[in-house]
Design an enzyme around this catalytic site. Structure first.
Site, PDB file in Angstrom:
ATOM      1  N   THR A 132     185.853  66.509 -19.867  1.00 47.23           N
ATOM      2  CA  THR A 132     185.196  66.479 -21.178  1.00 47.23           C
ATOM      3  C   THR A 132     183.945  67.353 -21.215  1.00 47.23           C
ATOM      4  O   THR A 132     183.302  67.574 -20.177  1.00 47.23           O
ATOM      5  CB  THR A 132     184.818  65.020 -21.509  1.00 47.23           C
ATOM      6  OG1 THR A 132     183.954  64.998 -22.632  1.00 47.23           O
ATOM      7  CG2 THR A 132     184.081  64.346 -20.356  1.00 47.23           C
ATOM      8  N   ASP A 133     183.564  67.768 -22.423  1.00 49.47           N
ATOM      9  CA  ASP A 133     182.302  68.511 -22.569  1.00 49.47           C
ATOM     10  C   ASP A 133     181.084  67.607 -22.373  1.00 49.47           C
ATOM     11  O   ASP A 133     179.966  68.096 -22.188  1.00 49.47           O
ATOM     12  CB  ASP A 133     182.226  69.201 -23.949  1.00 49.47           C
ATOM     13  CG  ASP A 133     182.314  68.259 -25.149  1.00 49.47           C
ATOM     14  OD1 ASP A 133     182.457  67.036 -24.946  1.00 49.47           O
ATOM     15  OD2 ASP A 133     182.233  68.757 -26.297  1.00 49.47           O
ATOM     16  N   GLU A 134     181.299  66.279 -22.417  1.00 53.61           N
ATOM     17  CA  GLU A 134     180.151  65.363 -22.335  1.00 53.61           C
ATOM     18  C   GLU A 134     179.439  65.420 -20.985  1.00 53.61           C
ATOM     19  O   GLU A 134     178.301  64.969 -20.871  1.00 53.61           O
ATOM     20  CB  GLU A 134     180.593  63.927 -22.630  1.00 53.61           C
ATOM     21  CG  GLU A 134     181.133  63.777 -24.022  1.00 53.61           C
ATOM     22  CD  GLU A 134     181.081  62.361 -24.562  1.00 53.61           C
ATOM     23  OE1 GLU A 134     180.414  61.499 -23.970  1.00 53.61           O
ATOM     24  OE2 GLU A 134     181.716  62.129 -25.597  1.00 53.61           O
ATOM     25  N   TYR A 158     180.117  56.623 -19.275  1.00 58.87           N
ATOM     26  CA  TYR A 158     181.388  57.352 -19.387  1.00 58.87           C
ATOM     27  C   TYR A 158     181.246  58.778 -18.854  1.00 58.87           C
ATOM     28  O   TYR A 158     181.996  59.215 -17.979  1.00 58.87           O
ATOM     29  CB  TYR A 158     181.870  57.380 -20.847  1.00 58.87           C
ATOM     30  CG  TYR A 158     182.930  58.436 -21.103  1.00 58.87           C
ATOM     31  CD1 TYR A 158     184.204  58.317 -20.565  1.00 58.87           C
ATOM     32  CD2 TYR A 158     182.649  59.588 -21.865  1.00 58.87           C
ATOM     33  CE1 TYR A 158     185.174  59.290 -20.776  1.00 58.87           C
ATOM     34  CE2 TYR A 158     183.618  60.559 -22.084  1.00 58.87           C
ATOM     35  CZ  TYR A 158     184.876  60.413 -21.535  1.00 58.87           C
ATOM     36  OH  TYR A 158     185.831  61.383 -21.733  1.00 58.87           O
ATOM     37  N   LYS A 162     182.926  60.674 -15.568  1.00 59.64           N
ATOM     38  CA  LYS A 162     183.762  61.884 -15.651  1.00 59.64           C
ATOM     39  C   LYS A 162     183.145  63.014 -14.818  1.00 59.64           C
ATOM     40  O   LYS A 162     183.848  63.779 -14.162  1.00 59.64           O
ATOM     41  CB  LYS A 162     183.929  62.336 -17.109  1.00 59.64           C
ATOM     42  CG  LYS A 162     184.765  61.423 -17.979  1.00 59.64           C
ATOM     43  CD  LYS A 162     186.220  61.304 -17.564  1.00 59.64           C
ATOM     44  CE  LYS A 162     187.036  62.543 -17.831  1.00 59.64           C
ATOM     45  NZ  LYS A 162     188.491  62.316 -17.559  1.00 59.64           N
TER      46      LYS A 162
HETATM   47  P1  NAD Z   1     192.805  57.204 -24.210  1.00 62.93           P
HETATM   48  O1  NAD Z   1     191.814  56.136 -23.887  1.00 62.93           O
HETATM   49  O2  NAD Z   1     193.436  57.252 -25.549  1.00 62.93           O
HETATM   50  O3  NAD Z   1     193.995  57.172 -23.147  1.00 62.93           O
HETATM   51  C1  NAD Z   1     193.779  56.952 -21.782  1.00 62.93           C
HETATM   52  C2  NAD Z   1     195.105  56.515 -21.167  1.00 62.93           C
HETATM   53  O4  NAD Z   1     194.884  56.315 -19.745  1.00 62.93           O
HETATM   54  C3  NAD Z   1     195.626  55.187 -21.721  1.00 62.93           C
HETATM   55  O5  NAD Z   1     196.999  55.288 -22.004  1.00 62.93           O
HETATM   56  C4  NAD Z   1     195.384  54.209 -20.586  1.00 62.93           C
HETATM   57  O6  NAD Z   1     196.313  53.139 -20.538  1.00 62.93           O
HETATM   58  C5  NAD Z   1     195.494  55.107 -19.360  1.00 62.93           C
HETATM   59  N1  NAD Z   1     194.773  54.569 -18.204  1.00 62.93           N
HETATM   60  C6  NAD Z   1     193.516  54.049 -18.180  1.00 62.93           C
HETATM   61  N2  NAD Z   1     193.196  53.645 -16.934  1.00 62.93           N
HETATM   62  C7  NAD Z   1     194.279  53.926 -16.152  1.00 62.93           C
HETATM   63  C8  NAD Z   1     194.558  53.744 -14.784  1.00 62.93           C
HETATM   64  N3  NAD Z   1     193.676  53.171 -13.952  1.00 62.93           N
HETATM   65  N4  NAD Z   1     195.756  54.144 -14.316  1.00 62.93           N
HETATM   66  C9  NAD Z   1     196.688  54.690 -15.142  1.00 62.93           C
HETATM   67  N5  NAD Z   1     196.477  54.878 -16.448  1.00 62.93           N
HETATM   68  C10 NAD Z   1     195.289  54.507 -16.955  1.00 62.93           C
HETATM   69  O7  NAD Z   1     192.053  58.555 -23.883  1.00 62.93           O
HETATM   70  P2  NAD Z   1     192.289  60.028 -24.475  1.00 62.93           P
HETATM   71  O8  NAD Z   1     191.388  60.227 -25.613  1.00 62.93           O
HETATM   72  O9  NAD Z   1     193.736  60.277 -24.591  1.00 62.93           O
HETATM   73  O10 NAD Z   1     191.700  60.896 -23.262  1.00 62.93           O
HETATM   74  C11 NAD Z   1     192.548  61.350 -22.213  1.00 62.93           C
HETATM   75  C12 NAD Z   1     191.707  62.152 -21.230  1.00 62.93           C
HETATM   76  O11 NAD Z   1     191.111  63.248 -21.894  1.00 62.93           O
HETATM   77  C13 NAD Z   1     190.554  61.357 -20.620  1.00 62.93           C
HETATM   78  O12 NAD Z   1     190.445  61.726 -19.264  1.00 62.93           O
HETATM   79  C14 NAD Z   1     189.319  61.800 -21.395  1.00 62.93           C
HETATM   80  O13 NAD Z   1     188.183  61.730 -20.595  1.00 62.93           O
HETATM   81  C15 NAD Z   1     189.699  63.244 -21.695  1.00 62.93           C
HETATM   82  N6  NAD Z   1     189.106  63.804 -22.924  1.00 62.93           N
HETATM   83  C16 NAD Z   1     189.209  63.150 -24.125  1.00 62.93           C
HETATM   84  C17 NAD Z   1     188.706  63.738 -25.283  1.00 62.93           C
HETATM   85  C18 NAD Z   1     188.809  63.066 -26.632  1.00 62.93           C
HETATM   86  O14 NAD Z   1     188.184  63.532 -27.588  1.00 62.93           O
HETATM   87  N7  NAD Z   1     189.583  62.017 -26.791  1.00 62.93           N
HETATM   88  C19 NAD Z   1     188.063  64.985 -25.201  1.00 62.93           C
HETATM   89  C20 NAD Z   1     187.947  65.617 -23.947  1.00 62.93           C
HETATM   90  C21 NAD Z   1     188.495  65.026 -22.829  1.00 62.93           C
HETATM   91  O1  DAU Z   2     183.264  65.246 -26.481  1.00 58.10           O
HETATM   92  C1  DAU Z   2     184.452  64.764 -25.905  1.00 58.10           C
HETATM   93  C2  DAU Z   2     184.461  63.258 -25.980  1.00 58.10           C
HETATM   94  O2  DAU Z   2     184.695  62.913 -27.340  1.00 58.10           O
HETATM   95  C3  DAU Z   2     185.514  62.610 -25.081  1.00 58.10           C
HETATM   96  O3  DAU Z   2     185.195  62.882 -23.744  1.00 58.10           O
HETATM   97  C4  DAU Z   2     185.564  61.094 -25.305  1.00 58.10           C
HETATM   98  O4  DAU Z   2     186.624  60.532 -24.540  1.00 58.10           O
HETATM   99  C5  DAU Z   2     185.811  60.843 -26.772  1.00 58.10           C
HETATM  100  O5  DAU Z   2     185.783  59.458 -27.019  1.00 58.10           O
HETATM  101  C6  DAU Z   2     184.757  61.542 -27.630  1.00 58.10           C
HETATM  102  O6  DAU Z   2     183.444  60.944 -27.420  1.00 58.10           O
HETATM  103  P1  DAU Z   2     182.442  60.669 -28.636  1.00 58.10           P
HETATM  104  O7  DAU Z   2     181.486  59.615 -28.230  1.00 58.10           O
HETATM  105  O8  DAU Z   2     181.900  61.943 -29.170  1.00 58.10           O
HETATM  106  O9  DAU Z   2     183.529  60.107 -29.711  1.00 58.10           O
HETATM  107  P2  DAU Z   2     183.459  58.930 -30.783  1.00 58.10           P
HETATM  108  O10 DAU Z   2     184.645  59.094 -31.660  1.00 58.10           O
HETATM  109  O11 DAU Z   2     183.230  57.601 -30.159  1.00 58.10           O
HETATM  110  O12 DAU Z   2     182.162  59.303 -31.619  1.00 58.10           O
HETATM  111  C7  DAU Z   2     182.051  60.553 -32.294  1.00 58.10           C
HETATM  112  C8  DAU Z   2     180.690  60.600 -32.951  1.00 58.10           C
HETATM  113  O13 DAU Z   2     180.680  59.645 -34.026  1.00 58.10           O
HETATM  114  C9  DAU Z   2     179.562  60.194 -32.027  1.00 58.10           C
HETATM  115  O14 DAU Z   2     178.407  60.975 -32.341  1.00 58.10           O
HETATM  116  C10 DAU Z   2     179.305  58.729 -32.370  1.00 58.10           C
HETATM  117  C11 DAU Z   2     179.657  58.664 -33.836  1.00 58.10           C
HETATM  118  N1  DAU Z   2     180.209  57.356 -34.290  1.00 58.10           N
HETATM  119  C12 DAU Z   2     181.223  56.808 -33.588  1.00 58.10           C
HETATM  120  C13 DAU Z   2     181.769  55.599 -33.981  1.00 58.10           C
HETATM  121  C14 DAU Z   2     182.892  54.970 -33.184  1.00 58.10           C
HETATM  122  C15 DAU Z   2     179.714  56.770 -35.440  1.00 58.10           C
HETATM  123  O15 DAU Z   2     178.790  57.292 -36.101  1.00 58.10           O
HETATM  124  N2  DAU Z   2     180.249  55.586 -35.828  1.00 58.10           N
HETATM  125  C16 DAU Z   2     181.245  54.950 -35.138  1.00 58.10           C
HETATM  126  O16 DAU Z   2     181.663  53.839 -35.545  1.00 58.10           O
END
Ligand code: NAD
Ligand code: DAU
Length: 353
Positions: A132-134, A158, A162
Site C-alpha cells: 500500500t501507499d500508506e 495497519y 504493512k
Molecule cells: P480485504 O480486507 O477486502 O481482503 C483481504 C482478504 O484476505 C480477505 O478475503 C481475508 O479473508 C483474507 N485474509 C485475511 N487474513 C488472512 C490470513 N491470515 N490468511 C489467509 N487469508 C487471509 O482487503 P483488500 O482491500 O482486498 O486488500 C488486499 C490487499 O491489498 C491487502 O494486502 C491490502 O493491504 C492491499 N491494498 C489494499 C488497497 C485498498 O484500497 N483496498 C490499496 C492498496 C493495497
Molecule cells: O491507500 C491505500 C489504503 O486505502 C489501503 O492500504 C487500505 O487497505 C484501504 O483500506 C484504504 O485505506 P484508507 O484508510 O484510506 O481507506 P478508508 O476507505 O477507510 O478511508 C478513506 C478515507 O475516508 C480516509 O481519509 C478516511 C475517510 N473516512 C473513512 C470512513 C470509513 C471517512 O471520512 N468516513 C468513514 O466512515
C-alpha cells in the site's frame, strides 16, 4: 498455476475473476475467510476447474508447504491481509499476526519451495507482495507525490504492519535471492468492496437513508484507482517486473474525501433519487480518525515508463460503474451486513460526536 492468497477479499476477488477471464492458467486461492473474505464473490467459479479454493491461514506453515508441494505454482501473489485502518486502531493484534507473521511464514514456505525448483523454474518464479501507499506516511499539501524511493513513515498500526511486511519481502530478496516484487498501490474502489471502507459505506448508508459519516473536516486527500486497473498492473508486474524492484501503482486521481462523498451522492440522485431531497443532506461530519493521514498521492511514473502500464478508467467512469454495481447487487449488500458487520458499525461510529 499460480497461488493467490486473500483471493476472496475485495481486490483478490477482482484479480481472480479478471485472471480467469483472460487466461486458462489455474489458480489456487488460499483465504481464511475473515469478515471481509466472501466466497459468494466467487460463486460463478463454483464448477470451474481452473479455480481451487482452500480455506486456511497464510500463517499455517504446514498447510503452505503442502499446497506448494502439491500444486507447484510458478508464482505466489500475496493479497491476504487485515486491511482496514480503523479496525487496526481498535485492535492491532490481528494486523501483527497476519500482515507481519503471516507474510513471514509465506516467505519462508515460498523460499523452501523455490530452493527445491530446477534452475529454469527458479529463475521464472515470482513472489508478488501486494502492499500500500500508506507505508510512506502522510504528505503536506504541496509535497510531490510518493515515488518508490520515498522514505517509509507509517502512521497507523495497519500501515506499520504493512511496512514491516514490505521490509521482510525486501530482505528475502537481498539475503536469499528470492525473486520478489512489491507493489505499493493507492486507494482502490470498485465491485465487491466490503462496506466498511469509505465509498461502499457511503453507498450502502445512502441507499438505507442513514447518515453518511465524514471524518473531521473531510479535506483529507486520497488517490483513487479503479480496482481492475490495479489488477492489470499486478498482471503486468508478473509478466515483466524486475525481481527485487518495487512499483508504485496509482491513478493520478487525488481527491478530498468530501468531494468523493458529493460525487457518490450526485450519482445516486441521478440513478436512484430520494423523494425527501438530495442524498448530500444525509452527510454528517463526525469525530476524526486518530492519527488520520492528511494526504496520499502516488507517482506511478516508474510502472508506466518501465512496464508500459496505464490505468484504463478515469475516476468519473470508474465511480459510475461502482455505484451501478452496488445498485445492481442488493442481495450481496444484504448478505454482507451480518451481525458482525453491525457490531463493527456500532463500535466504530456510536461514540463519534
Ligand atoms: P480485504 O480486507 O477486502 O481482503 C483481504 C482478504 O484476505 C480477505 O478475503 C481475508 O479473508 C483474507 N485474509 C485475511 N487474513 C488472512 C490470513 N491470515 N490468511 C489467509 N487469508 C487471509 O482487503 P483488500 O482491500 O482486498 O486488500 C488486499 C490487499 O491489498 C491487502 O494486502 C491490502 O493491504 C492491499 N491494498 C489494499 C488497497 C485498498 O484500497 N483496498 C490499496 C492498496 C493495497
Ligand atoms: O491507500 C491505500 C489504503 O486505502 C489501503 O492500504 C487500505 O487497505 C484501504 O483500506 C484504504 O485505506 P484508507 O484508510 O484510506 O481507506 P478508508 O476507505 O477507510 O478511508 C478513506 C478515507 O475516508 C480516509 O481519509 C478516511 C475517510 N473516512 C473513512 C470512513 C470509513 C471517512 O471520512 N468516513 C468513514 O466512515
Amino acid at each position: 498455476m499460480i497461488l493467490v492468497t486473500g483471493g476472496a477479499g475485495f481486490i483478490g476477488t477482482n484479480f481472480v475473476l479478471d485472471w480467469l477471464e483472460q487466461s486458462d492458467e489455474p489458480i489456487i486461492n488460499l483465504d481464511i475467510l475473515n469478515y471481509a473474505g466472501n466466497l459468494e464473490n466467487l460463486g460463478i467459479l463454483a464448477a470451474d476447474e481452473r479455480h481451487t479454493f482452500v480455506r486456511g491461514d497464510i500463517g499455517d506453515s504446514v498447510l503452505l508447504n503442502s499446497i506448494l508441494e502439491r500444486h507447484q505454482p510458478r508464482a505466489i501473489i500475496n493479497f491476504a491481509a487485515e486491511s482496514h485502518v480503523d479496525r487496526s486502531i481498535h485492535g492491532p493484534e490481528d494486523f501483527i499476526q497476519t500482515n507481519i507473521v503471516g507474510t513471514f511464514r509465506l516467505l519462508e514456505a515460498g523460499r523452501a519451495y523455490w530452493n527445491g525448483l530446477n534452475e529454469k523454474a527458479k529463475q521464472d518464479f515470482r513472489f508478488l507482495h501486494v502492499s500500500t501507499d500508506e507505508v510512506y506516511g502522510s504528505l503536506a499539501k504541496d509535497e510531490p507525490a510518493f515515488n518508490e524511493t520515498h522514505r517509509y513513515e507509517p502512521n497507523s498500526p495497519y500501515s506499520a504492519s504493512k511496512a514491516a511486511s514490505d521490509h521482510l519481502v525486501r530482505a528475502y530478496h537481498h539475503t536469499y535471492g528470492l525473486p520478489v516484487l512489491t507493489s505499493n498501490c493507492s486507494n482502490n474502489y470498485g465491485p465487491y468492496q466490503f462496506p466498511e471502507k469509505l465509498i461502499p459505506l457511503i453507498i450502502v448508508n445512502a441507499l438505507a437513508g442513514k447518515p453518511l459519516p465524514v471524518y473531521g473536516d473531510g479535506q483529507q486527500i486520497r488517490d483513487w484507482l479503479y480496482v481492475k486497473d490495479h489488477c492489470s498492473a499486478l498482471r503486468r508486474m508478473l509478466e515483466a517486473g524486475i525481481p527485487g524492484e518495487t512499483y508504485n501503482i496509482g491513478g493520478w486521481n487525488e481527491k478530498p474525501n468530501i468531494d468523493i462523498v458529493h460525487t457518490v451522492c450526485a450519482l445516486l440522485d441521478a440513478l436512484r433519487p430520494l423523494t425527501i431531497g438530495p442524498y448530500r443532506s444525509l452527510i454528517a461530519f463526525v469525530t476524526d480518525r486518530p492519527g488520520h493521514d492528511r494526504r496520499y498521492a502516488i507517482d506511478a511514473g516508474k510502472i508506466e515508463r518501465e512496464l508500459g502500464w496505464k490505468p484504463v478508467e478515469t475516476f468519473e467512469t470508474g465511480i459510475r460503474k461502482t455505484v451501478q454495481w452496488y445498485l445492481d447487487n442488493p442481495a450481496w449488500i444484504g448478505n454482507v451486513q451480518s451481525g458482525s458487520y453491525r457490531t463493527w458499525i456500532d463500535k466504530n461510529y456510536e461514540r463519534r460526536a
